[in-house]
Design an enzyme around this catalytic site. Structure first.
Site, PDB file in Angstrom:
ATOM      1  N   CYS A 156       0.779  -1.291   0.002  1.00 49.52           N
ATOM      2  CA  CYS A 156       0.058  -0.132  -0.138  1.00 49.52           C
ATOM      3  C   CYS A 156       0.976   1.239  -0.173  1.00 49.52           C
ATOM      4  O   CYS A 156       0.279   2.415  -0.244  1.00 49.52           O
ATOM      5  CB  CYS A 156      -0.871   0.153   1.074  1.00 49.52           C
ATOM      6  SG  CYS A 156      -2.360  -0.967   0.822  1.00 49.52           S
TER       7      CYS A 156
HETATM    8  N1  CO8 Z   1     -20.527  -9.653   6.492  1.00 45.54           N
HETATM    9  C1  CO8 Z   1     -21.188  -9.641   7.426  1.00 45.54           C
HETATM   10  N2  CO8 Z   1     -20.356  -9.801   8.513  1.00 45.54           N
HETATM   11  C2  CO8 Z   1     -18.973 -10.027   8.592  1.00 45.54           C
HETATM   12  C3  CO8 Z   1     -18.174  -9.908   7.279  1.00 45.54           C
HETATM   13  C4  CO8 Z   1     -19.332  -9.568   6.114  1.00 45.54           C
HETATM   14  N3  CO8 Z   1     -18.753  -9.171   4.855  1.00 45.54           N
HETATM   15  N4  CO8 Z   1     -17.157  -9.875   7.485  1.00 45.54           N
HETATM   16  C5  CO8 Z   1     -16.689 -10.183   8.600  1.00 45.54           C
HETATM   17  N5  CO8 Z   1     -17.888 -10.194   9.313  1.00 45.54           N
HETATM   18  C6  CO8 Z   1     -18.306 -10.427  10.762  1.00 45.54           C
HETATM   19  C7  CO8 Z   1     -16.945 -11.373  11.430  1.00 45.54           C
HETATM   20  O1  CO8 Z   1     -16.807 -12.549  10.953  1.00 45.54           O
HETATM   21  C8  CO8 Z   1     -16.917 -10.830  12.736  1.00 45.54           C
HETATM   22  O2  CO8 Z   1     -17.940 -11.675  13.429  1.00 45.54           O
HETATM   23  P1  CO8 Z   1     -18.069 -12.447  14.886  1.00 45.54           P
HETATM   24  O3  CO8 Z   1     -17.924 -11.329  15.785  1.00 45.54           O
HETATM   25  O4  CO8 Z   1     -19.234 -13.229  15.162  1.00 45.54           O
HETATM   26  O5  CO8 Z   1     -16.493 -13.220  14.835  1.00 45.54           O
HETATM   27  C9  CO8 Z   1     -17.659  -9.480  12.775  1.00 45.54           C
HETATM   28  O6  CO8 Z   1     -18.434  -9.265  11.701  1.00 45.54           O
HETATM   29  C10 CO8 Z   1     -16.651  -8.355  13.209  1.00 45.54           C
HETATM   30  O7  CO8 Z   1     -15.483  -8.729  12.303  1.00 45.54           O
HETATM   31  P2  CO8 Z   1     -14.171  -8.143  12.235  1.00 45.54           P
HETATM   32  O8  CO8 Z   1     -13.436  -7.929  13.722  1.00 45.54           O
HETATM   33  O9  CO8 Z   1     -13.176  -8.428  11.255  1.00 45.54           O
HETATM   34  O10 CO8 Z   1     -14.706  -6.427  11.723  1.00 45.54           O
HETATM   35  P3  CO8 Z   1     -13.966  -5.011  11.799  1.00 45.54           P
HETATM   36  O11 CO8 Z   1     -14.784  -4.287  12.423  1.00 45.54           O
HETATM   37  O12 CO8 Z   1     -12.382  -5.155  12.546  1.00 45.54           O
HETATM   38  O13 CO8 Z   1     -13.831  -4.746  10.267  1.00 45.54           O
HETATM   39  C11 CO8 Z   1     -12.211  -4.576   8.526  1.00 45.54           C
HETATM   40  C12 CO8 Z   1     -13.192  -5.495   9.168  1.00 45.54           C
HETATM   41  C13 CO8 Z   1     -13.113  -3.743   7.879  1.00 45.54           C
HETATM   42  C14 CO8 Z   1     -11.303  -5.366   7.670  1.00 45.54           C
HETATM   43  C15 CO8 Z   1     -11.291  -3.668   9.425  1.00 45.54           C
HETATM   44  O14 CO8 Z   1     -10.634  -4.360  10.398  1.00 45.54           O
HETATM   45  C16 CO8 Z   1     -10.211  -2.854   8.705  1.00 45.54           C
HETATM   46  O15 CO8 Z   1     -10.582  -2.146   7.899  1.00 45.54           O
HETATM   47  N6  CO8 Z   1      -8.831  -3.113   9.065  1.00 45.54           N
HETATM   48  C17 CO8 Z   1      -7.996  -2.461   8.553  1.00 45.54           C
HETATM   49  C18 CO8 Z   1      -7.553  -3.092   7.266  1.00 45.54           C
HETATM   50  C19 CO8 Z   1      -6.476  -2.388   6.446  1.00 45.54           C
HETATM   51  O16 CO8 Z   1      -6.383  -1.346   6.423  1.00 45.54           O
HETATM   52  N7  CO8 Z   1      -5.689  -3.322   5.815  1.00 45.54           N
HETATM   53  C20 CO8 Z   1      -4.773  -2.694   5.095  1.00 45.54           C
HETATM   54  C21 CO8 Z   1      -4.664  -3.660   4.010  1.00 45.54           C
HETATM   55  S1  CO8 Z   1      -4.346  -3.266   2.393  1.00 45.54           S
HETATM   56  C22 CO8 Z   1      -2.899  -3.243   1.958  1.00 45.54           C
HETATM   57  O17 CO8 Z   1      -1.744  -3.075   2.885  1.00 45.54           O
HETATM   58  C23 CO8 Z   1      -2.324  -3.682   0.505  1.00 45.54           C
HETATM   59  C24 CO8 Z   1      -2.050  -4.953   0.650  1.00 45.54           C
HETATM   60  C25 CO8 Z   1      -1.726  -5.223  -0.752  1.00 45.54           C
HETATM   61  C26 CO8 Z   1      -3.154  -5.061  -1.747  1.00 45.54           C
HETATM   62  C27 CO8 Z   1      -3.709  -6.572  -1.782  1.00 45.54           C
HETATM   63  C28 CO8 Z   1      -4.928  -6.323  -2.801  1.00 45.54           C
HETATM   64  C29 CO8 Z   1      -5.832  -7.454  -3.019  1.00 45.54           C
END
Ligand code: CO8
Length: 373
Positions: A156
Site C-alpha cells: 500500500c
Molecule cells: N458481512 C457480515 N459480517 C462479517 C463480514 C461480512 N462481509 N465480514 C466479517 N464479518 C463478521 C466477522 O466474522 C465478525 O463476526 P464475529 O464477531 O461473530 O466473529 C464480525 O463481523 C466483526 O469482524 P471484524 O472484527 O473482522 O470486523 P472489523 O470491525 O474489524 O472490520 C475490517 C473489518 C473492515 C477489515 C477492518 O478491520 C479494517 O479495515 N481493518 C484495517 C484493514 C487495512 O487497512 N488493511 C490494509 C490492507 S491493504 C494493504 O496493505 C495492501 C495490501 C496489498 C493489496 C492487496 C490487494 C488484494
C-alpha cells in the site's frame, strides 16, 4: 540542489462498478451453493458452514459503498468469483501497462509534457503482472520515454515510497522528469470468496510526474518539501503467491496465495503508527499538524482515517480537511492517497500545505509534504 515538484497527476478509472448489493448477492449465492454442496459434511460437523455477507456490515465496518473493476462478470459469477482476463500475446501491450499508459498520459498532459520528456519510469504497485521484463520498461517504451525504468513493490505504500525515490533522483540531479505510476489490479489477487475481505479492494491506476522545479512548465505545481518512509515487519497482511510456489509443490490456488489479513490487528497497530509518523515528519520539517490545509490519507477504512485525523488535529475526516474517496473507489492499495490528491486539491491556494500519507502491508508508512507553488 534542485527542488522537486509534482507537476501533474493522472487517474485511470476502470469501466465497471460493483456495488455492495451486487457483491453481497454474488457472495451469498456462492456461499449458499457451497453449503448445499457440503451439506452432509456440515451436518457431520466436519466442515464449517459458510456465513452470509451483508451490505450493512460492509458499510459500517469500512465506509466502502462500491468499487471499480476492470472485469466484472467473472467476479460476480458464483461459479468463478474472480475476474476473467484474456492472456495476451507477448507482442501486445500487457493489461497492467495499458492502464499505466492511460493514467500516465493524463499526468503528462496536466504537466505540459510528452513521453519524450521523461527520463525515468518507476512502476510501483502491490503486485506485478509478471516477473520480467519489468513493467516499467514496457510502459517506458509505450510512452516513448527515455532513460530507464524499474519496478518496485511496498504494497500500500508503493506510491509514496516511489515518490521519495523520484524526489531524491531529481534533487541528486540524476533525473529531471520522473514518472511514478501505480497500476493496482487488486481484483486479480483478492479472495472474493472470503467474506472477511471480499469487499475491501478495487482496481485503479494513478500516475504522478515529479520534475525539477528549475525546468517544470506546468501551470499547477506542488513543491515537495519533504518525504519520509518507514517500515516495520508484520505478517498481519500477507500474500504468499510467488515464484517459489512451484518448487515448494504448494497449491497455487490455496487461500494463502491471495490477499489475507488480520483486519482488527492491522487497524489497531497501524492507526497509532501512521498518526505518530505524520506528526513526527511534520515536526522534523518545522510544522504543526494544524498548519496543514489538507491530509490526503491512505484509503483503507473510514474508521482508521477518523482516528488518525482525531489524533493529529482533533477533527473528523471527509469533506474539506481529509477528503474520502474510499466510498466510491474502495481500497486501491498504493493508489488511494494519490486518488485523493488527484481529485481534491484544485481548491487549494498558492502557499497552502498538505500531506499525502499511505499505510499498509509491511507494515509500511510513507508521507510526502507538499506546498502549492
Ligand atoms: N458481512 C457480515 N459480517 C462479517 C463480514 C461480512 N462481509 N465480514 C466479517 N464479518 C463478521 C466477522 O466474522 C465478525 O463476526 P464475529 O464477531 O461473530 O466473529 C464480525 O463481523 C466483526 O469482524 P471484524 O472484527 O473482522 O470486523 P472489523 O470491525 O474489524 O472490520 C475490517 C473489518 C473492515 C477489515 C477492518 O478491520 C479494517 O479495515 N481493518 C484495517 C484493514 C487495512 O487497512 N488493511 C490494509 C490492507 S491493504 C494493504 O496493505 C495492501 C495490501 C496489498 C493489496 C492487496 C490487494 C488484494
Amino acid at each position: 540542489m534542485p527542488q522537486a515538484v509534482i507537476s501533474g497527476t493522472g487517474l485511470y478509472r476502470p469501466p465497471h462498478v460493483i456495488t455492495n448489493a451486487e457483491l453481497v448477492e454474488a457472495f451469498n449465492a456462492y456461499a449458499t451453493a457451497q453449503n448445499e454442496k457440503n451439506a452432509e459434511a456440515i451436518a457431520r460437523g466436519e466442515v464449517a458452514a459458510m456465513t452470509m455477507s451483508s451490505v450493512e456490515f460492509i458499510e459500517k465496518a469500512s465506509g466502502i459503498k462500491q468499487r471499480y473493476v476492470i472485469e466484472k462478470a467473472g467476479v460476480l459469477d458464483p461459479a468463478r468469483m474472480y475476474p476473467r482476463f484474456e492472456e495476451r500475446p507477448d507482442d501486445q501491450l500487457s493489461l497492467m501497462a495499458e492502464i499505466a499508459v492511460d493514467a500516465s498520459r493524463q499526468a503528462l498532459a496536466a504537466a505540459g509534457r510528452t513521453g519524450a520528456d521523461i527520463d525515468a519510469v518507476y512502476c510501483s504497485a502491490a503486485n506485478m503482472q509478471r516477473a520480467y521484463p519489468a513493467m516499467a520498461v514496457e510502459i517506458q517504451a509505450a510512452l516513448g520515454a527515455g532513460g530507464y525504468g524499474f519496478d518496485m513493490n511496498v504494497a500500500c505504500s508503493s506510491a509514496t515510497f516511489a515518490i521519495e525515490q523520484a524526489v531524491n533522483a531529481v534533487r541528486a540531479g540524476s533525473s529531471k522528469c520522473v514518472l511514478v505510476v501505480n497500476p493496482e489490479i487488486t481484483s486479480a489477487h483478492l479472495e472474493w470468496r472470503d467474506r472477511d475481505c471480499h469487499f475491501i479492494f478495487g482496481d485503479v491506476c494513478t500516475a504522478t510526474l515529479v520534475e525539477s522545479a528549475d525546468t517544470a512548465v506546468a501551470a499547477e505545481q506542488w513543491e515537495v518539501l519533504g518525504t519520509k518512509c518507514a517500515t516495520q515487519f508484520s505478517n498481519a497482511i500477507r500474500n504468499n503467491f510467488g515464484f517459489m510456489n512451484r518448487a515448494e509443490d504448494s497449491d497455487p490456488l490455496a487461500r494463502d496465495k491471495t490477499f489475507r489479513q488480520e483486519g482488527r490487528k492491522v487497524f489497531k497497530e497501524v492507526v497509532p503508527l501512521a498518526a505518530a509518523h505524520i506528526e513526527q515528519h511534520l515536526r522534523e520539517m518545522g510544522f504543526e499538524p494544524t498548519q496543514m490545509r489538507r491530509f490526503w490519507l491512505h484509503q483503507a477504512n473510514l474508521g482508521m482515517n477518523q482516528l488518525i485525523l482525531k489524533k493529529l488535529v482533533g477533527a473528523e475526516p471527509g469533506g474539506d480537511l481529509a477528503p474520502l474517496v474510499l466510498d466510491t473507489f474502495a481500497n486501491t492499495a498504493s493508489a488511494g492517497s494519490i486518488i485523493a490528491f488527484h481529485e481534491h486539491r484544485a481548491d487549494l491556494k498558492p502557499g497552502d500545505l498538505g500531506v499525502v500519507c499511505s499505510f499498509g502491508a509491511g507494515y509500511s508508512i510513507g508521507s510526502v509534504i507538499v506546498r502549492r507553488r
